[in-house]
Design an enzyme around this catalytic site. Structure first.
Site, PDB file in Angstrom:
ATOM      1  N   LYS A 146       0.831  -1.199   0.000  1.00  0.00           N
ATOM      2  CA  LYS A 146       0.000   0.000   0.000  1.00  0.00           C
ATOM      3  C   LYS A 146       0.868   1.253   0.000  1.00  0.00           C
ATOM      4  O   LYS A 146       0.697   2.145  -0.841  1.00  0.00           O
ATOM      5  CB  LYS A 146      -0.923   0.019   1.216  1.00  0.00           C
ATOM      6  N   ASP A 163      -6.141   0.566   0.941  1.00  0.00           N
ATOM      7  CA  ASP A 163      -6.254   0.939   2.351  1.00  0.00           C
ATOM      8  C   ASP A 163      -7.599   0.435   2.875  1.00  0.00           C
ATOM      9  O   ASP A 163      -8.277  -0.355   2.214  1.00  0.00           O
ATOM     10  CB  ASP A 163      -6.104   2.456   2.528  1.00  0.00           C
TER      11      ASP A 163
END
Length: 217
Positions: free
Chosen positions: A121, A140
């Site tokens: 991420k 996320d």
């Protein structure tokens, strides 16, 4: 879900969240982007944006941060939460950047993943916003929730969700799909009370259409 429907979802969301270059975190270079993204875990962008200027005033470069005392960094980033771990990660990342990458934040996925505290991420965010490289999709909590709720992915695993989104969207959109899903998750598709009645993609969403059937709408 097929790619045609997924692209229609993106198109509709883009129509109400058009500012695709707006960053939630306010940074001016790859070093700041990396550090702030690490700090953003389990806290708000507002908090990180408030803390960051003080941090970067004292440690304006990887070289400066690499030589920092953990206790001093912890005090500065305390409002972001988990400050012991975060301090260890950002100091450790700065040290690796200085020792292995000549003080420059790397611009390749595998190199970013070698930094302490950096997962896919964070690496995807840094690559997209700092280097305009779409190596994958940053997943996320918002992207994870909406992907499952809408029907873009059936998985709960962020890595698999990323692969499902990569399959559905062309590479040019990998960075921006994260943006529109986060915006929609914050403004309409809340974790506890999604506002389906005002949702622009309700008719394309697994959750929205199932709720409509249950209410016989």
């Amino acid at each position: 879900m097929d790619s045609k429907t997924a692209l229609l979802i993106y198109s509709r969301l883009l129509s109400i969240y058009p500012h695709t270059e707006t960053h939630f975190l306010t940074f001016s270079n790859p070093y700041e982007c990396l550090v702030m993204t690490i700090l953003s875990a389990q806290t708000t962008d507002l908090t990180v944006n408030r803390v960051a200027p003080l941090l970067f005033e004292r440690y304006p470069s990887p070289e400066a941060l690499a030589g920092a005392e953990p206790e001093d960094v912890e005090e500065l980033i305390r409002p972001t939460g988990f400050y012991h771990t975060k301090a260890r990660h950002i100091i450790g990342s700065a040290l690796v950047i200085v020792e292995r990458f000549s003080g420059l934040v790397p611009n390749r996925m595998e190199e970013l993943l070698s930094l302490p505290g950096v997962g896919r991420k964070t690496a995807n965010i840094v690559l997209h916003h700092s280097f305009r490289v779409n190596a994958g999709v940053a997943v996320d909590t918002h992207v994870r929730r909406l992907s499952q709720r809408i029907g873009l992915s059936l998985s709960r695993d962020p890595n698999q969700i990323e692969q499902d989104l990569i399959r559905l969207y062309p590479q040019a959109l990998w960075g921006e799909i994260t943006y529109v899903l986060i915006r929609h998750g914050r403004e309409v598709c809340d974790a506890r009370r999604p506002a389906c009645d005002i949702c622009i993609i309700r008719d394309l969403c697994d959750y929205g259409t199932s709720e409509a059937r249950e209410k016989k709408i």
